[in-house]
Design a protein around this motif. Structure first.
Motif, PDB file in Angstrom:
ATOM      1  N   PHE A 137       0.816  -1.211   0.000  1.00 21.03           N
ATOM      2  CA  PHE A 137       0.000   0.000   0.000  1.00 21.03           C
ATOM      3  C   PHE A 137       0.850   1.263   0.000  1.00 21.03           C
ATOM      4  O   PHE A 137       0.476   2.275  -0.603  1.00 21.03           O
ATOM      5  CB  PHE A 137      -0.965  -0.022   1.180  1.00 21.03           C
ATOM      6  CG  PHE A 137      -2.150  -0.909   0.954  1.00 21.03           C
ATOM      7  CD1 PHE A 137      -3.272  -0.435   0.300  1.00 21.03           C
ATOM      8  CD2 PHE A 137      -2.128  -2.242   1.357  1.00 21.03           C
ATOM      9  CE1 PHE A 137      -4.361  -1.262   0.058  1.00 21.03           C
ATOM     10  CE2 PHE A 137      -3.210  -3.070   1.126  1.00 21.03           C
ATOM     11  CZ  PHE A 137      -4.339  -2.589   0.475  1.00 21.03           C
ATOM     12  N   THR A 138       2.016   1.215   0.646  1.00 18.45           N
ATOM     13  CA  THR A 138       2.895   2.383   0.633  1.00 18.45           C
ATOM     14  C   THR A 138       3.452   2.635  -0.759  1.00 18.45           C
ATOM     15  O   THR A 138       3.424   3.761  -1.271  1.00 18.45           O
ATOM     16  CB  THR A 138       4.053   2.203   1.632  1.00 18.45           C
ATOM     17  OG1 THR A 138       3.521   2.009   2.946  1.00 18.45           O
ATOM     18  CG2 THR A 138       4.946   3.441   1.644  1.00 18.45           C
ATOM     19  N   ILE A 139       3.970   1.573  -1.388  1.00 15.00           N
ATOM     20  CA  ILE A 139       4.547   1.717  -2.726  1.00 15.00           C
ATOM     21  C   ILE A 139       3.475   2.090  -3.751  1.00 15.00           C
ATOM     22  O   ILE A 139       3.686   2.940  -4.619  1.00 15.00           O
ATOM     23  CB  ILE A 139       5.267   0.423  -3.149  1.00 15.00           C
ATOM     24  CG1 ILE A 139       6.487   0.178  -2.265  1.00 15.00           C
ATOM     25  CG2 ILE A 139       5.686   0.491  -4.621  1.00 15.00           C
ATOM     26  CD1 ILE A 139       7.140  -1.178  -2.473  1.00 15.00           C
ATOM     27  N   ALA A 143       1.434   9.231  -1.329  1.00 17.89           N
ATOM     28  CA  ALA A 143       1.791  10.437  -2.083  1.00 17.89           C
ATOM     29  C   ALA A 143       3.280  10.716  -2.012  1.00 17.89           C
ATOM     30  O   ALA A 143       3.850  11.323  -2.924  1.00 17.89           O
ATOM     31  CB  ALA A 143       1.012  11.632  -1.537  1.00 17.89           C
ATOM     32  N   SER A 144       3.931  10.255  -0.959  1.00 18.91           N
ATOM     33  CA  SER A 144       5.361  10.508  -0.793  1.00 18.91           C
ATOM     34  C   SER A 144       6.212   9.775  -1.818  1.00 18.91           C
ATOM     35  O   SER A 144       7.380  10.091  -2.006  1.00 18.91           O
ATOM     36  CB  SER A 144       5.805  10.106   0.616  1.00 18.91           C
ATOM     37  OG  SER A 144       5.643   8.708   0.823  1.00 18.91           O
ATOM     38  N   LEU A 145       5.622   8.776  -2.491  1.00 18.76           N
ATOM     39  CA  LEU A 145       6.367   8.007  -3.496  1.00 18.76           C
ATOM     40  C   LEU A 145       5.851   8.277  -4.908  1.00 18.76           C
ATOM     41  O   LEU A 145       6.022   7.443  -5.802  1.00 18.76           O
ATOM     42  CB  LEU A 145       6.279   6.507  -3.181  1.00 18.76           C
ATOM     43  CG  LEU A 145       6.952   6.066  -1.876  1.00 18.76           C
ATOM     44  CD1 LEU A 145       6.781   4.567  -1.667  1.00 18.76           C
ATOM     45  CD2 LEU A 145       8.432   6.427  -1.877  1.00 18.76           C
ATOM     46  N   ALA A 169      -8.384  11.258  11.161  1.00 16.86           N
ATOM     47  CA  ALA A 169      -8.301  11.577   9.737  1.00 16.86           C
ATOM     48  C   ALA A 169      -6.944  11.159   9.172  1.00 16.86           C
ATOM     49  O   ALA A 169      -5.894  11.595   9.662  1.00 16.86           O
ATOM     50  CB  ALA A 169      -8.522  13.071   9.533  1.00 16.86           C
ATOM     51  N   VAL A 170      -6.979  10.319   8.155  1.00 16.54           N
ATOM     52  CA  VAL A 170      -5.763   9.810   7.505  1.00 16.54           C
ATOM     53  C   VAL A 170      -6.042   9.662   6.019  1.00 16.54           C
ATOM     54  O   VAL A 170      -7.195   9.685   5.586  1.00 16.54           O
ATOM     55  CB  VAL A 170      -5.347   8.437   8.082  1.00 16.54           C
ATOM     56  CG1 VAL A 170      -4.994   8.538   9.558  1.00 16.54           C
ATOM     57  CG2 VAL A 170      -6.450   7.409   7.861  1.00 16.54           C
ATOM     58  N   PRO A 171      -4.999   9.513   5.206  1.00 12.04           N
ATOM     59  CA  PRO A 171      -5.226   9.235   3.780  1.00 12.04           C
ATOM     60  C   PRO A 171      -6.042   7.953   3.607  1.00 12.04           C
ATOM     61  O   PRO A 171      -5.882   6.989   4.364  1.00 12.04           O
ATOM     62  CB  PRO A 171      -3.816   9.077   3.216  1.00 12.04           C
ATOM     63  CG  PRO A 171      -2.956   9.885   4.130  1.00 12.04           C
ATOM     64  CD  PRO A 171      -3.559   9.703   5.491  1.00 12.04           C
ATOM     65  N   LEU A 172      -6.901   7.943   2.599  1.00 14.23           N
ATOM     66  CA  LEU A 172      -7.769   6.794   2.347  1.00 14.23           C
ATOM     67  C   LEU A 172      -7.002   5.492   2.259  1.00 14.23           C
ATOM     68  O   LEU A 172      -7.459   4.453   2.745  1.00 14.23           O
ATOM     69  CB  LEU A 172      -8.559   7.030   1.055  1.00 14.23           C
ATOM     70  CG  LEU A 172      -9.353   5.846   0.499  1.00 14.23           C
ATOM     71  CD1 LEU A 172     -10.402   5.380   1.493  1.00 14.23           C
ATOM     72  CD2 LEU A 172      -9.977   6.221  -0.839  1.00 14.23           C
ATOM     73  N   TRP A 173      -5.808   5.516   1.641  1.00 20.10           N
ATOM     74  CA  TRP A 173      -5.078   4.259   1.442  1.00 20.10           C
ATOM     75  C   TRP A 173      -4.703   3.597   2.752  1.00 20.10           C
ATOM     76  O   TRP A 173      -4.551   2.367   2.819  1.00 20.10           O
ATOM     77  CB  TRP A 173      -3.843   4.458   0.563  1.00 20.10           C
ATOM     78  CG  TRP A 173      -2.714   5.253   1.148  1.00 20.10           C
ATOM     79  CD1 TRP A 173      -2.489   6.592   1.016  1.00 20.10           C
ATOM     80  CD2 TRP A 173      -1.626   4.752   1.948  1.00 20.10           C
ATOM     81  NE1 TRP A 173      -1.349   6.964   1.673  1.00 20.10           N
ATOM     82  CE2 TRP A 173      -0.790   5.857   2.256  1.00 20.10           C
ATOM     83  CE3 TRP A 173      -1.272   3.495   2.427  1.00 20.10           C
ATOM     84  CZ2 TRP A 173       0.376   5.730   3.027  1.00 20.10           C
ATOM     85  CZ3 TRP A 173      -0.114   3.368   3.188  1.00 20.10           C
ATOM     86  CH2 TRP A 173       0.694   4.465   3.481  1.00 20.10           C
TER      87      TRP A 173
END
Length: 207
Positions: A137-139, A143-145, A169-173
């Protein structure tokens, strides 16, 4: 190819193909149907490791990795409503997460294989599942990648929303990752039963 590897390779290939297809279909708000099939890859790896050893498990994992690459390539050639079904970031995230998590599963399992029968498959699957979810999910969506694929708009995955609809509240991913991770953990526990049954059956045939 050694004949005893074939069932494991076929099972792993079937799981990878099915998961790549089912990930296209939503299950509720946070999951896809692929979330329920992919964790079975850890079951296959652990069974092969317990019955045939580390090297056999690695061969099965590498076979699954090749099948996954093929599925990703095919997905990049199929256009959906919002573009290719598989983007470069998703393909990269899937490949890195699968290979890293499965090889880590094998390494952890091997360290614990002399303990109680349930400890090695449970701990290795839990650790492997956590790493798999975090990497993919990070890769694929962070947005940072974005530098990995500048032309791929993942703004939808970075929309700020309550975690799983109720948390901070956090990014949907991150909600998608957490839901996926919880399914993996649940299946890691539930598959201890088929792990025990399949291992006993294979061990019995070997004798």
């Amino acid at each position: 190819m050694k004949h005893h590897l074939l069932p494991g390779i076929l099972a792993m290939a079937a799981i990878v193909v099915a998961s790549n297809i089912l990930v296209q279909f939503l299950f509720g708000q946070w999951l896809t149907w692929g979330a329920f099939t992919y964790p079975l890859a850890f079951l296959v790896t652990d069974v092969m490791n317990r019955v045939y050893g580390r090297d056999a498990a690695r061969r099965v994992v590498f076979a699954g990795f090749v099948v996954g690459l093929a599925c990703s390539f095919i997905g990049t050639q199929i256009s959906g409503e919002f573009g290719p079904l598989v983007t470069l970031r998703i393909a990269l995230g899937s490949a890195v997460a699968f290979l890293t998590a499965q090889l880590l599963d094998i390494a952890v399992f091997n360290r614990l294989r002399e303990g109680a029968w349930w400890r090695a498959p449970m701990v290795s699957s839990l650790i492997g599942s956590t790493v798999d979810t975090a990497l993919f999910f990070t890769i694929a969506f962070s947005a940072s990648l974005a530098v990995l694929e500048p032309g791929n708009d993942v703004s939808w995955a970075n929309e700020i929303l309550p975690l799983l609809g109720v948390g901070p509240a956090v990014p949907l991913w991150m909600s998608l990752a957490l839901a996926d991770w919880m399914v993996k953990l649940a299946l890691a526990l539930l598959t201890l039963v088929p792990f025990r049954i399949i291992v006993r059956s294979l061990m019995h045939r070997a004798t």
